[in-house]
Design a protein around this motif. Structure first.
Motif, short mmCIF file in Angstrom:
data_model
loop_
_atom_site.label_atom_id
_atom_site.label_comp_id
_atom_site.label_asym_id
_atom_site.label_seq_id
_atom_site.Cartn_x
_atom_site.Cartn_y
_atom_site.Cartn_z
N HIS A 157 -12.95 -67.58 -13.44
CA HIS A 157 -12.77 -66.12 -13.45
C HIS A 157 -13.43 -65.52 -14.68
CE1 HIS A 157 -10.86 -62.27 -12.70
NE2 HIS A 157 -10.41 -62.26 -13.96
N THR A 158 -13.22 -66.15 -15.82
CA THR A 158 -13.86 -65.69 -17.06
C THR A 158 -15.38 -65.77 -16.94
OG1 THR A 158 -11.97 -66.45 -18.34
CG2 THR A 158 -14.02 -66.08 -19.54
N LEU A 159 -15.85 -66.86 -16.35
CA LEU A 159 -17.29 -67.04 -16.18
C LEU A 159 -17.88 -65.96 -15.30
CD1 LEU A 159 -19.87 -68.72 -16.51
CD2 LEU A 159 -19.12 -70.13 -14.58
N LEU A 160 -17.20 -65.65 -14.19
CA LEU A 160 -17.71 -64.61 -13.28
C LEU A 160 -17.76 -63.26 -13.98
CD1 LEU A 160 -15.96 -65.63 -9.94
CD2 LEU A 160 -18.43 -65.45 -10.31
N ASN A 161 -16.72 -62.94 -14.76
CA ASN A 161 -16.72 -61.67 -15.48
C ASN A 161 -17.87 -61.61 -16.48
OD1 ASN A 161 -14.46 -60.74 -14.14
ND2 ASN A 161 -13.01 -61.46 -15.70
N GLU A 162 -18.08 -62.70 -17.19
CA GLU A 162 -19.15 -62.74 -18.18
C GLU A 162 -20.51 -62.60 -17.50
OE1 GLU A 162 -21.12 -63.11 -21.90
OE2 GLU A 162 -19.13 -62.45 -21.24
N ILE B 162 -6.34 -77.44 -11.81
CA ILE B 162 -6.84 -76.41 -10.89
C ILE B 162 -6.73 -75.03 -11.52
CG2 ILE B 162 -6.44 -75.28 -8.67
CD1 ILE B 162 -5.55 -78.01 -7.57
N ALA B 163 -5.56 -74.74 -12.12
CA ALA B 163 -5.34 -73.42 -12.73
C ALA B 163 -6.34 -73.19 -13.86
CB ALA B 163 -3.91 -73.33 -13.24
N HIS B 164 -6.53 -74.19 -14.68
CA HIS B 164 -7.47 -74.07 -15.80
C HIS B 164 -8.89 -73.79 -15.29
CE1 HIS B 164 -9.53 -74.87 -19.55
NE2 HIS B 164 -10.28 -75.76 -18.93
N ALA B 165 -9.31 -74.56 -14.27
CA ALA B 165 -10.65 -74.38 -13.72
C ALA B 165 -10.80 -73.01 -13.08
CB ALA B 165 -10.94 -75.48 -12.70
N GLN B 166 -9.74 -72.51 -12.42
CA GLN B 166 -9.80 -71.18 -11.81
C GLN B 166 -9.90 -70.10 -12.88
OE1 GLN B 166 -6.22 -71.47 -9.40
NE2 GLN B 166 -7.42 -71.63 -7.50
N GLN C 151 -9.91 -87.35 -5.50
CA GLN C 151 -11.10 -86.58 -5.21
C GLN C 151 -11.06 -85.23 -5.92
OE1 GLN C 151 -13.78 -87.76 -3.43
NE2 GLN C 151 -14.76 -85.90 -4.20
N GLN C 152 -9.87 -84.61 -5.97
CA GLN C 152 -9.72 -83.32 -6.65
C GLN C 152 -10.07 -83.44 -8.13
OE1 GLN C 152 -5.69 -82.64 -5.55
NE2 GLN C 152 -6.18 -81.69 -3.58
N GLN C 153 -9.57 -84.49 -8.77
CA GLN C 153 -9.87 -84.67 -10.20
C GLN C 153 -11.36 -84.88 -10.41
OE1 GLN C 153 -7.21 -87.94 -10.93
NE2 GLN C 153 -5.62 -86.64 -11.81
N LYS C 154 -11.97 -85.64 -9.54
CA LYS C 154 -13.41 -85.86 -9.63
C LYS C 154 -14.17 -84.55 -9.45
CE LYS C 154 -17.15 -88.48 -7.44
NZ LYS C 154 -17.48 -89.45 -6.35
N ASP C 155 -13.78 -83.77 -8.43
CA ASP C 155 -14.46 -82.50 -8.16
C ASP C 155 -14.24 -81.50 -9.28
OD1 ASP C 155 -15.33 -83.55 -5.77
OD2 ASP C 155 -13.78 -82.59 -4.55
N LEU C 156 -13.02 -81.48 -9.84
CA LEU C 156 -12.72 -80.53 -10.91
C LEU C 156 -13.51 -80.85 -12.17
CD1 LEU C 156 -8.86 -80.20 -10.37
CD2 LEU C 156 -10.55 -78.37 -10.08
N HIS C 157 -13.66 -82.12 -12.47
CA HIS C 157 -14.49 -82.50 -13.63
C HIS C 157 -15.93 -82.05 -13.41
CE1 HIS C 157 -11.82 -84.74 -16.23
NE2 HIS C 157 -11.35 -85.45 -15.20
N GLU D 72 -19.95 -69.95 -5.72
CA GLU D 72 -19.75 -71.16 -4.92
C GLU D 72 -18.67 -72.04 -5.53
OE1 GLU D 72 -23.52 -73.04 -4.68
OE2 GLU D 72 -24.41 -71.52 -3.36
N LEU D 73 -18.67 -72.13 -6.87
CA LEU D 73 -17.63 -72.91 -7.55
C LEU D 73 -16.26 -72.30 -7.30
CD1 LEU D 73 -19.31 -73.68 -11.01
CD2 LEU D 73 -19.13 -75.16 -9.00
N ASN D 74 -16.22 -70.99 -7.26
CA ASN D 74 -14.95 -70.31 -7.00
C ASN D 74 -14.43 -70.64 -5.60
OD1 ASN D 74 -13.11 -68.45 -8.36
ND2 ASN D 74 -13.49 -67.08 -6.62
N GLU D 75 -15.36 -70.75 -4.62
CA GLU D 75 -14.98 -71.10 -3.26
C GLU D 75 -14.50 -72.55 -3.20
OE1 GLU D 75 -14.13 -70.56 0.65
OE2 GLU D 75 -14.74 -69.04 -0.82
#
Length: 586
Positions: A330-335, A322-326, A390-396, A355-358
């Motif tokens: 964050h980097t993606l949004l800044n870019e 989760i932390a890695h994806a967040q 489900q979280q692992q599936k969604d994070l992937h 939407e991904l951030n939400e």
């Protein structure tokens, strides 16, 4: 006349002799048939009906069987006292009558005698068959008395020796056995009395009821064992297991295991009563339902036991994921925010990233609640494991979307630099084509060429304007580049065609001067070509006009001059160039 009378008399004598011989033969035939009937009658006398009646009479028959026996005795009397004597009388009469001449009457009497013998034979066979049936029924019933008596003794021993295997069903089973024994006594009495008709009815019901009792004795023990040994032990194990798991802080969500155990326990007690009522088929169905519910309770507890290890193992990994994806989002949004200052993002990249951030916030919220429940020892492990999976599936899936977004915008700056370089090349190409036309010092340029040139120039200028905007739409720029490249290639072809036509037309007009004085058509064509060249600036038409007339005057002159021209220029002729391009496309 006398000889004729003699022949007639001889004929009459012969006929009389033939008729007489025929009568004698027929009488002989009748006597043989009478002898055959006598033999058949004699064979009837050999059948020991009297002995068989005597044997059956000793059976002490009563009731319907006695009535049947008496009817057979009456038939026997009919046979011996009436039918057999009547047969003898008729056969004697036939023997005497066979010497007479009344052949028609003789034939009728023979038929009556034959019918009487056949009917008597049939009656003898029937009496003998029914006497045999009475003996066989008596034999069967007496054997049934013996067999059933042994069977009931065995059933009674089974009930006494294994009454523990039948539980509360024992009373009903003993009652059924007692009822069978009462009916058996009735059957035995009827058999001894010789009332076999009534005994047969009782025997049929006895066999049916005995088979039903044997089925009960087979079906009840395994069902009773399940209800009194197997299921109670399993329920105790479930109760003990549940208490141990609760002591270890296992939760079972909305499963009321103690309540379910009590319900199944009550169901077991109720089904023992069903079995006591001698309803094994119903009890079997309920046993199957009980087994299914017990298996389900085992499965619920085992599911939580199996989930605990993976849940604890996954906690750290999911948190890091989760932390890695967040961080990545964050980097993606800044870019994307930075790129959106300079470029138009046409595929909702920024909106998708938000939407991904939400989604990540929701995933993290569920994870944090699960951690709190685990810390507070109120978590259901299988539910938490379901969340983790489900979280692992969604994070992937989120990471894949992030990568796709980055890939789609990563080359925007490079695309811009390439586009600016291409724009510079387009501008240089336009100026180069313009200088080539100007260097020819033509009297003018065709309007169609000028129109196309200005269209391409306007496209290049628009591209430059779009590239100078604060926010560049690179997708639109790329489409413009492709269009301009195609139009610029066409413009270069038009420029080459214009230059070639003008230079060749000028060369051919000069070459045609040698024929102007000698060929009026050349002179006229030269004047027309010069008009098209100098005033109308239609160089292609001027070339065609002068080339046509020269080829008439000096065949092959145009091709020779044209080949020399393109060889000097180091280029293909337009026709050869078009053919090469067509072949390349194929």
């Amino acid at each position: 006349m006398g000889s004729i009378m003699l022949v007639v008399l001889i004929g009459i004598v012969i006929i009389a002799i033939v008729v007489y011989i025929g009568i004698l033969a027929y009488q002989q035939r009748i006597r043989r048939q009478v002898a055959t009937l006598a033999e058949k009658k004699a064979s009837l006398l050999k059948i020991p009906l009297a002995d068989e009646l005597h044997l059956v009479g000793q059976l002490s028959l009563t009731g319907q069987s006695l009535e049947q026996f008496e009817a057979l005795q009456s038939d026997y009397d009919e046979i011996t006292k009436h039918r057999l004597p009547r047969i003898d009388e008729q056969l004697t009469e036939l023997r005497n009558a066979s010497r007479g001449m009344n052949l028609l009457q003789l034939r009728q009497d023979l038929a009556k005698a034959a019918l009487l013998v056949d009917q008597t034979d049939e009656l003898v066979q029937t009496v003998q068959s029914k006497l045999a049936e009475l003996q066989e029924i008596d034999k069967q019933h007496r054997q049934a008395v013996h067999d059933l008596e042994q069977k009931y003794q065995e059933l009674r021993k089974t009930l006494l020796a294994k009454n523990f295997a039948f539980g509360p069903s024992i009373d009903g089973l003993e009652e059924q056995l007692s009822h069978l024994e009462d009916n058996f006594d009735t059957f035995t009495q009827l058999t001894q009395e010789g009332d076999h008709e009534r005994a047969s009815d009782v025997l049929s019901q006895l066999k049916e009821d005995t088979s039903a009792l044997e089925n009960l004795l087979t079906a009840i023990p395994p069902l009773y064992k399940d209800l009194t040994a197997i299921y109670p032990d399993q329920l105790k194990e479930l109760q003990s297991g549940y208490q141990q798991l609760k002591a270890q802080d296992f939760q079972f969500s909305d499963h009321d295991i103690p309540g379910s155990i009590q319900e199944v326990t009550d169901q077991v007690k109720d089904n023992v009563a069903t079995l006591a009522a001698l309803r094994p088929d119903d009890a079997k169905i309920i046993n199957e339902r009980i087994a299914t519910r017990i298996d389900a309770l085992y499965a619920v507890m085992q599911k939580e036991i199996d989930a605990k290890g993976p849940v604890e193992k996954n906690l750290d990994g999911v948190a890091k994921f989760i932390a890695h994806a967040q961080n990545q989002n964050h980097t993606l949004l800044n870019e994307l925010d930075r790129l959106s200052q300079n470029y138009t993002l046409d595929h909702q990249e920024l909106e998708t990233a938000r939407e991904l951030n939400e989604q990540l916030r929701n995933i993290d919220g569920v994870y944090q609640r699960d951690v709190q429940d685990l810390t507070g020892k109120s978590a259901t492990y299988s539910v938490v494991l379901g969340h983790q999976e489900q979280q692992q599936k969604d994070l992937h899936q989120i990471e894949e979307q992030q990568a796709q977004i980055l890939k789609s915008v990563a080359g925007l700056a490079d695309e811009e630099r390439q586009a600016r370089e291409t724009l510079r090349q387009f501008d240089f190409k336009l100026h180069s084509l313009r200088r080539q036309i100007e260097n020819l010092n033509l009297p003018g340029v065709p309007q169609s060429y000028l129109d196309y040139f200005f269209v391409v120039r306007d496209e290049v200028e628009q591209l430059a304007t779009d590239m100078d905007q604060p926010q560049i739409d690179m997708e639109r720029i790329t489409k413009q580049l492709l269009i301009i490249q195609t139009d610029l290639d066409t413009l270069e072809e038009k420029t080459n065609d214009l230059m070639d036509s003008a230079e060749l037309a000028e060369q051919l007009i000069q070459y045609a001067n040698r024929y102007q004085t000698s060929h009026e058509d050349v002179a006229a064509a030269s004047q027309q070509a010069a008009e098209l060249f100098e005033k109308q600036h239609e160089y292609g038409q001027a070339l065609e006009t002068i080339a046509t007339v020269l080829d008439k005057v000096e065949p092959g002159s145009y091709k020779r001059l044209e080949d020399a021209y393109y060889e000097r220029k180091g280029r293909q002729k337009p026709a050869e160039r078009d053919a090469a391009e067509t072949t390349k496309k194929k």
